[in-house]
Write an enzyme that holds these catalytic residues in place. Structure first.
Site, mmCIF file in Angstrom:
data_model
loop_
_atom_site.group_PDB
_atom_site.id
_atom_site.type_symbol
_atom_site.label_atom_id
_atom_site.label_comp_id
_atom_site.label_asym_id
_atom_site.label_seq_id
_atom_site.Cartn_x
_atom_site.Cartn_y
_atom_site.Cartn_z
ATOM 1 N N TYR A 104 45.360 -18.677 19.152
ATOM 2 C CA TYR A 104 45.100 -19.868 19.990
ATOM 3 C C TYR A 104 44.628 -19.430 21.381
ATOM 4 O O TYR A 104 44.190 -20.244 22.177
ATOM 5 C CB TYR A 104 46.343 -20.755 20.140
ATOM 6 C CG TYR A 104 46.909 -21.323 18.859
ATOM 7 C CD1 TYR A 104 46.219 -21.238 17.650
ATOM 8 C CD2 TYR A 104 48.147 -21.954 18.837
ATOM 9 C CE1 TYR A 104 46.751 -21.746 16.478
ATOM 10 C CE2 TYR A 104 48.682 -22.479 17.666
ATOM 11 C CZ TYR A 104 47.978 -22.359 16.490
ATOM 12 O OH TYR A 104 48.512 -22.866 15.333
ATOM 13 N N HIS A 132 50.125 -15.386 10.333
ATOM 14 C CA HIS A 132 49.367 -16.646 10.439
ATOM 15 C C HIS A 132 48.624 -16.996 9.157
ATOM 16 O O HIS A 132 48.599 -18.162 8.746
ATOM 17 C CB HIS A 132 48.374 -16.523 11.614
ATOM 18 C CG HIS A 132 47.932 -17.832 12.157
ATOM 19 N ND1 HIS A 132 47.607 -18.004 13.477
ATOM 20 C CD2 HIS A 132 47.744 -19.051 11.590
ATOM 21 C CE1 HIS A 132 47.256 -19.261 13.691
ATOM 22 N NE2 HIS A 132 47.314 -19.914 12.558
HETATM 23 N N1 LIG Z 1 49.665 -22.398 11.035
HETATM 24 C C1 LIG Z 1 48.473 -22.944 11.086
HETATM 25 O O1 LIG Z 1 47.510 -22.492 10.446
HETATM 26 C C2 LIG Z 1 48.269 -24.163 11.931
HETATM 27 C C3 LIG Z 1 47.117 -24.930 11.790
HETATM 28 C C4 LIG Z 1 46.965 -26.062 12.605
HETATM 29 C C5 LIG Z 1 47.961 -26.396 13.513
HETATM 30 N N2 LIG Z 1 49.083 -25.612 13.641
HETATM 31 C C6 LIG Z 1 50.168 -25.962 14.609
HETATM 32 O O2 LIG Z 1 50.574 -27.295 14.368
HETATM 33 C C7 LIG Z 1 50.425 -28.068 15.576
HETATM 34 C C8 LIG Z 1 50.098 -29.511 15.247
HETATM 35 O O3 LIG Z 1 48.969 -29.616 14.412
HETATM 36 P P1 LIG Z 1 47.556 -30.167 14.929
HETATM 37 O O4 LIG Z 1 47.479 -29.978 16.389
HETATM 38 O O5 LIG Z 1 46.498 -29.551 14.134
HETATM 39 O O6 LIG Z 1 47.579 -31.700 14.534
HETATM 40 P P2 LIG Z 1 48.580 -32.965 14.777
HETATM 41 O O7 LIG Z 1 49.713 -32.603 15.638
HETATM 42 O O8 LIG Z 1 48.835 -33.527 13.431
HETATM 43 O O9 LIG Z 1 47.617 -34.001 15.508
HETATM 44 C C9 LIG Z 1 47.159 -33.777 16.806
HETATM 45 C C10 LIG Z 1 46.174 -34.893 17.133
HETATM 46 O O10 LIG Z 1 46.851 -36.145 17.147
HETATM 47 C C11 LIG Z 1 46.676 -36.775 18.440
HETATM 48 N N3 LIG Z 1 47.990 -37.405 18.760
HETATM 49 C C12 LIG Z 1 49.171 -36.776 18.996
HETATM 50 N N4 LIG Z 1 50.155 -37.678 19.191
HETATM 51 C C13 LIG Z 1 49.587 -38.898 19.074
HETATM 52 C C14 LIG Z 1 50.095 -40.216 19.172
HETATM 53 N N5 LIG Z 1 51.385 -40.449 19.403
HETATM 54 N N6 LIG Z 1 49.231 -41.267 19.020
HETATM 55 C C15 LIG Z 1 47.912 -41.032 18.774
HETATM 56 N N7 LIG Z 1 47.381 -39.799 18.659
HETATM 57 C C16 LIG Z 1 48.207 -38.745 18.811
HETATM 58 C C17 LIG Z 1 46.318 -35.660 19.390
HETATM 59 O O11 LIG Z 1 45.478 -36.144 20.417
HETATM 60 P P3 LIG Z 1 45.772 -35.905 22.001
HETATM 61 O O12 LIG Z 1 46.039 -34.442 22.216
HETATM 62 O O13 LIG Z 1 44.500 -36.369 22.638
HETATM 63 O O14 LIG Z 1 46.942 -36.784 22.341
HETATM 64 C C18 LIG Z 1 45.542 -34.712 18.490
HETATM 65 O O15 LIG Z 1 44.192 -35.138 18.372
HETATM 66 C C19 LIG Z 1 49.316 -27.317 16.320
HETATM 67 O O16 LIG Z 1 49.227 -27.668 17.685
HETATM 68 C C20 LIG Z 1 49.712 -25.889 16.064
HETATM 69 O O17 LIG Z 1 50.766 -25.498 16.916
HETATM 70 C C21 LIG Z 1 49.249 -24.517 12.858
#
Ligand SMILES: NC(=O)c1ccc[n+]([C@@H]2O[C@H](COP(=O)([O-])OP(=O)(O)OC[C@H]3O[C@@H](n4cnc5c(N)ncnc54)[C@H](OP(=O)(O)O)[C@@H]3O)[C@@H](O)[C@H]2O)c1
Length: 303
Positions: free
Chosen positions: A59, A117
């Protein structure tokens, strides 16, 4: 009725890993937050009451996480940091060096949970280094990310120390039931990435989710997160907006009824996941070239 902040922190549900250490069931993810914004986001998240921060070497924002922790004034001992070794750092010795670099960037003496990862490169060498780091106290727990089905079993069967956590894409539309039954055999806890389906797939307008949200005076995001937390799945939603961070964290206090859980469980498979096949050739090539392409430190050297 939702609790106030200090009650939140006190009552934050913790989950126990197989080596006895506890981690919060709801945390804050920092994927796609650049290093400069990350300090502000992490410090906001900690002020809201989050005590679990999920980052990764790939990241490129570990320094931001470290700065955010310092800025927040929250003692390090109260915070649980998850980090992940990237493919380009895989293998005996290399993974350990990368953990040492991560410790420096995070400005901390230990990482609470270190994952591999992706299931590419010399994962066995990396896991051996994770075991060593665990013995040396550089990390407090170890696990995997995106090792699904047979890949998880293969790695777990080759090591005495079983992975304590598997991080995988998990949300109402993609509930990972087959994966969960494998994890139960090894005592491994599931940690959901994309718990809000990355803000895509109409999660916030889905009829079932919105109906439950309206009846319970919750937001759709709170319903989707509570669905995971109520099942003992660790969730790490990302938001750069403080009001959404607060909204999401409050999901930890929501108890859904058996009938509500049943309705939500029927959404499984109704939308395609973000990643349906990690062995898809183009995705594999993309991941293998990811660090060379996106690592800002490598780009600076090339300039
Ligand atoms: N291990 C892996 O391969 C892997 C892959 C992907 C992610 N991850 C981890 O998992 C975490 C979460 O996954 P993700 O970031 O991909 O997706 P997520 O948390 O499912 O969704 C994030 C999205 O939802 C929006 N959001 C968040 N809260 C909201 C709410 N209450 N109402 C409306 N929209 C909302 C955010 O926008 P805003 O920011 O504009 O609010 C962002 O666009 C990552 O940050 C990372 O730490 C790990």
């Amino acid at each position: 009725m939702l609790l106030n902040l200090s009650e939140h922190i006190k009552s934050m549900n913790n989950i126990k890993l197989i080596n006895g250490i506890s981690m919060p069931t709801l945390g804050y993810g920092v994927f796609q937050i650049d290093n400069d914004s990350c300090a502000r986001c992490v410090s906001d998240a900690l002020a809201c009451g989050y005590r679990l921060i999920d980052t990764a070497q790939a990241y490129y924002n570990e320094e931001g996480v470290g700065k955010g922790i310092k800025q927040s004034g929250v003692p390090r001992s109260e915070i649980f940091i998850t980090d992940k070794v990237w493919i380009s750092n895989a293998g005996d010795g290399h993974a350990m060096q990368s953990i040492e670099r991560s410790l420096k960037k995070l400005d901390t003496d230990y990482i609470d949970l270190m994952l591999i990862h992706q299931a590419f490169g010399d994962c066995y060498g990396t896991y051996r280094d994770l075991e060593k780091a665990l013995q040396q106290g550089k990390v407090r727990a170890i696990g995997l990310s995106n090792f699904l089905g047979g890949r998880f079993i293969d790695l777990a069967e080759h090591f005495e120390q079983k992975p304590m956590v598997l991080q995988a894409e998990t949300n109402v539309f993609h509930q990972q039931r087959a994966v969960r039954s494998i994890l139960d055999e090894y005592g491994t806890k599931l940690m959901a990435w994309a718990p809000l389906a990355q803000g895509l797939k109409d999660l916030y307008s889905n009829e079932v989710i919105c109906d439950i949200a309206n009846t319970r005076h919750l937001s759709p995001a709170q319903v989707a997160l509570a669905f995971l937390v109520c099942q003992g799945i660790i969730a790490i939603p990302k938001s750069s907006h403080r009001e959404r961070m607060e909204e999401n964290l409050q999901a930890v206090e929501v108890n859904l009824s058996a009938a509500e859980m049943d309705r939500l469980s029927k959404l499984d498979g109704s939308k395609a996941p973000a990643v349906s096949d990690f062995n898809e050739p183009n995705l594999t090539r993309f991941l293998l070239n990811y660090d060379a392409k996106f690592n800002p430190e490598r780009q600076q050297k090339a300039d």
